[in-house]
Structure formats: C-alpha cells, structure tokens
Design a protein around this motif. Structure first.
Motif, PDB file in Angstrom:
ATOM      1  N   ASN A 170       0.963  -1.208   0.013  1.00 37.94           N
ATOM      2  CA  ASN A 170       0.012  -0.061  -0.118  1.00 37.94           C
ATOM      3  C   ASN A 170       0.875   1.197  -0.178  1.00 37.94           C
ATOM      4  OD1 ASN A 170      -2.519  -1.475   0.061  1.00 37.94           O
ATOM      5  ND2 ASN A 170      -2.210  -1.660   2.346  1.00 37.94           N
ATOM      6  N   PRO A 171       0.563   2.505  -0.658  1.00 40.59           N
ATOM      7  CA  PRO A 171      -0.852   2.680  -1.149  1.00 40.59           C
ATOM      8  C   PRO A 171      -1.114   2.441  -2.512  1.00 40.59           C
ATOM      9  CG  PRO A 171       0.411   4.719  -0.702  1.00 40.59           C
ATOM     10  CD  PRO A 171       1.148   3.646  -0.364  1.00 40.59           C
ATOM     11  N   GLY A 172      -0.010   2.437  -3.361  1.00 35.94           N
ATOM     12  CA  GLY A 172      -0.099   2.524  -4.763  1.00 35.94           C
ATOM     13  C   GLY A 172      -0.666   1.376  -5.683  1.00 35.94           C
ATOM     14  N   GLN A 173      -0.379   0.135  -5.410  1.00 38.05           N
ATOM     15  CA  GLN A 173      -0.697  -1.175  -5.888  1.00 38.05           C
ATOM     16  C   GLN A 173      -0.985  -0.980  -7.401  1.00 38.05           C
ATOM     17  OE1 GLN A 173      -2.998  -3.223  -3.277  1.00 38.05           O
ATOM     18  NE2 GLN A 173      -1.524  -3.702  -1.892  1.00 38.05           N
ATOM     19  N   LYS A 174      -0.062  -0.790  -8.337  1.00 39.47           N
ATOM     20  CA  LYS A 174      -0.413  -0.637  -9.712  1.00 39.47           C
ATOM     21  C   LYS A 174      -0.122  -1.801 -10.533  1.00 39.47           C
ATOM     22  CE  LYS A 174       0.862   4.275  -8.869  1.00 39.47           C
ATOM     23  NZ  LYS A 174       2.269   5.024  -8.650  1.00 39.47           N
ATOM     24  N   TYR A 175      -0.909  -2.906 -10.196  1.00 43.28           N
ATOM     25  CA  TYR A 175      -0.273  -4.088 -10.622  1.00 43.28           C
ATOM     26  C   TYR A 175      -0.653  -4.021 -12.379  1.00 43.28           C
ATOM     27  CZ  TYR A 175      -0.165  -6.246  -6.169  1.00 43.28           C
ATOM     28  OH  TYR A 175       0.213  -6.705  -5.097  1.00 43.28           O
ATOM     29  N   ASP A 176      -1.659  -3.297 -12.787  1.00 39.63           N
ATOM     30  CA  ASP A 176      -1.955  -3.328 -14.112  1.00 39.63           C
ATOM     31  C   ASP A 176      -0.831  -2.571 -14.822  1.00 39.63           C
ATOM     32  OD1 ASP A 176      -4.479  -4.622 -13.698  1.00 39.63           O
ATOM     33  OD2 ASP A 176      -5.671  -2.851 -13.846  1.00 39.63           O
ATOM     34  N   GLN A 177      -0.521  -1.453 -14.341  1.00 34.28           N
ATOM     35  CA  GLN A 177       0.847  -0.812 -14.774  1.00 34.28           C
ATOM     36  C   GLN A 177       2.084  -1.475 -15.072  1.00 34.28           C
ATOM     37  OE1 GLN A 177       1.445   3.170 -13.205  1.00 34.28           O
ATOM     38  NE2 GLN A 177       2.922   3.549 -14.569  1.00 34.28           N
ATOM     39  N   VAL A 178       2.354  -2.372 -13.866  1.00 30.09           N
ATOM     40  CA  VAL A 178       3.587  -3.176 -13.675  1.00 30.09           C
ATOM     41  C   VAL A 178       3.390  -4.271 -14.871  1.00 30.09           C
ATOM     42  CG1 VAL A 178       4.712  -5.040 -12.399  1.00 30.09           C
ATOM     43  CG2 VAL A 178       3.960  -2.961 -11.484  1.00 30.09           C
ATOM     44  N   GLU A 179       2.221  -4.782 -14.984  1.00 37.33           N
ATOM     45  CA  GLU A 179       1.965  -5.956 -16.173  1.00 37.33           C
ATOM     46  C   GLU A 179       2.279  -5.363 -17.419  1.00 37.33           C
ATOM     47  OE1 GLU A 179      -1.683  -8.768 -17.702  1.00 37.33           O
ATOM     48  OE2 GLU A 179      -1.138  -8.367 -15.869  1.00 37.33           O
ATOM     49  N   LYS A 180       1.553  -4.067 -17.911  1.00 46.63           N
ATOM     50  CA  LYS A 180       1.936  -3.345 -19.151  1.00 46.63           C
ATOM     51  C   LYS A 180       3.184  -3.052 -19.573  1.00 46.63           C
ATOM     52  CE  LYS A 180      -0.006   0.711 -21.650  1.00 46.63           C
ATOM     53  NZ  LYS A 180      -0.581   2.110 -21.567  1.00 46.63           N
ATOM     54  N   ILE A 181       4.134  -2.636 -18.341  1.00 48.43           N
ATOM     55  CA  ILE A 181       5.479  -2.361 -18.640  1.00 48.43           C
ATOM     56  C   ILE A 181       6.277  -3.700 -18.994  1.00 48.43           C
ATOM     57  CG2 ILE A 181       7.613  -1.674 -17.575  1.00 48.43           C
ATOM     58  CD1 ILE A 181       5.679   0.570 -15.901  1.00 48.43           C
ATOM     59  N   ILE A 182       6.122  -4.776 -18.225  1.00 46.31           N
ATOM     60  CA  ILE A 182       6.755  -5.979 -18.607  1.00 46.31           C
ATOM     61  C   ILE A 182       6.227  -6.574 -20.042  1.00 46.31           C
ATOM     62  CG2 ILE A 182       6.795  -8.651 -18.087  1.00 46.31           C
ATOM     63  CD1 ILE A 182       6.382  -7.664 -15.015  1.00 46.31           C
ATOM     64  N   LYS A 183       4.960  -6.216 -20.236  1.00 46.42           N
ATOM     65  CA  LYS A 183       4.862  -6.771 -21.838  1.00 46.42           C
ATOM     66  C   LYS A 183       5.325  -5.787 -22.894  1.00 46.42           C
ATOM     67  CE  LYS A 183       0.275  -8.925 -20.663  1.00 46.42           C
ATOM     68  NZ  LYS A 183      -0.969  -9.160 -20.649  1.00 46.42           N
ATOM     69  N   SER A 184       5.611  -4.546 -22.432  1.00 49.38           N
ATOM     70  CA  SER A 184       6.220  -3.532 -23.387  1.00 49.38           C
ATOM     71  C   SER A 184       7.723  -4.327 -23.638  1.00 49.38           C
ATOM     72  CB  SER A 184       6.129  -2.288 -23.027  1.00 49.38           C
ATOM     73  OG  SER A 184       7.237  -1.949 -21.988  1.00 49.38           O
ATOM     74  N   PHE A 185       8.385  -4.992 -22.669  1.00 49.04           N
ATOM     75  CA  PHE A 185       9.813  -5.149 -22.934  1.00 49.04           C
ATOM     76  C   PHE A 185      10.098  -5.917 -24.200  1.00 49.04           C
ATOM     77  CE2 PHE A 185      10.488  -5.811 -18.183  1.00 49.04           C
ATOM     78  CZ  PHE A 185      10.407  -4.165 -17.793  1.00 49.04           C
TER      79      PHE A 185
END
Length: 92
Positions: A13-28
């Motif tokens: 907490n507080p940010g928990q940006k799971y969707d953003q992390v997944e998007k970045i990993i996929k952008s590699f």
C-alpha cells in the motif's frame, strides 16, 4: 542477445499499480509468462537494470522488486501449458 530473466515484486500500500506493472513487462518485447501472482519469466534483450528502471515508474518507495538472469536449471510445479511455454520461449 535475448536472455531469460525472472521478475518478482511485492506492491505494498498505497499505490499497488499491478495493471501498470504488467503493461510495462509486456512492453519489454520478447517472450513473457506470468507464472505466479507477482512472478514473471521473461526473455528479452534488456538488462536487469533497464527493466528495473522501466518498472520503477509504476512502483512506490515501499514496493520491492527483484530481476535476475536465469540459467537452464529449474524445477517446480506448473501446468503443462506453462512448462511448454517455458521450454519453447524462455529456455529456447
């Protein structure tokens, strides 16, 4: 040259940006598979430092991140489809 890596993270907490992390990993680019809640295997041409720098955009100061190059010496429990993907795309 593409290499296999493991990426693991804990988003507190507080940010928990799971969707953003997944998007970045996929952008590699390259291959990637989410094998557990916050664990990915990837194969790409980026360095661990490059991946961390990109992922830090979605992390808070209290989050944890680990990126490490893998060798083809592994064992575990996964689905048949996950093992097939790992053999064909991560350790190809």
């Amino acid at each position: 040259m593409d290499k296999p890596y493991i990426i693991s993270y804990d988003l507190d907490n507080p940010g928990q940006k799971y969707d953003q992390v997944e998007k970045i990993i996929k952008s590699f680019g390259g291959a990637y598979i989410k094998i557990q809640g916050s664990v990915w295997l990837v194969r790409n041409s980026l360095s661990p430092e490059d991946m961390c720098t990109k992922l830090e955009q979605a992390l808070d100061k209290n989050d944890c991140l680990f990126v490490c190059e893998l060798v083809k010496n592994y064992q575990g429990l996964a689905t048949d489809d996950q093992w097939k993907f790992i053999r064909e795309n991560i350790f190809s």
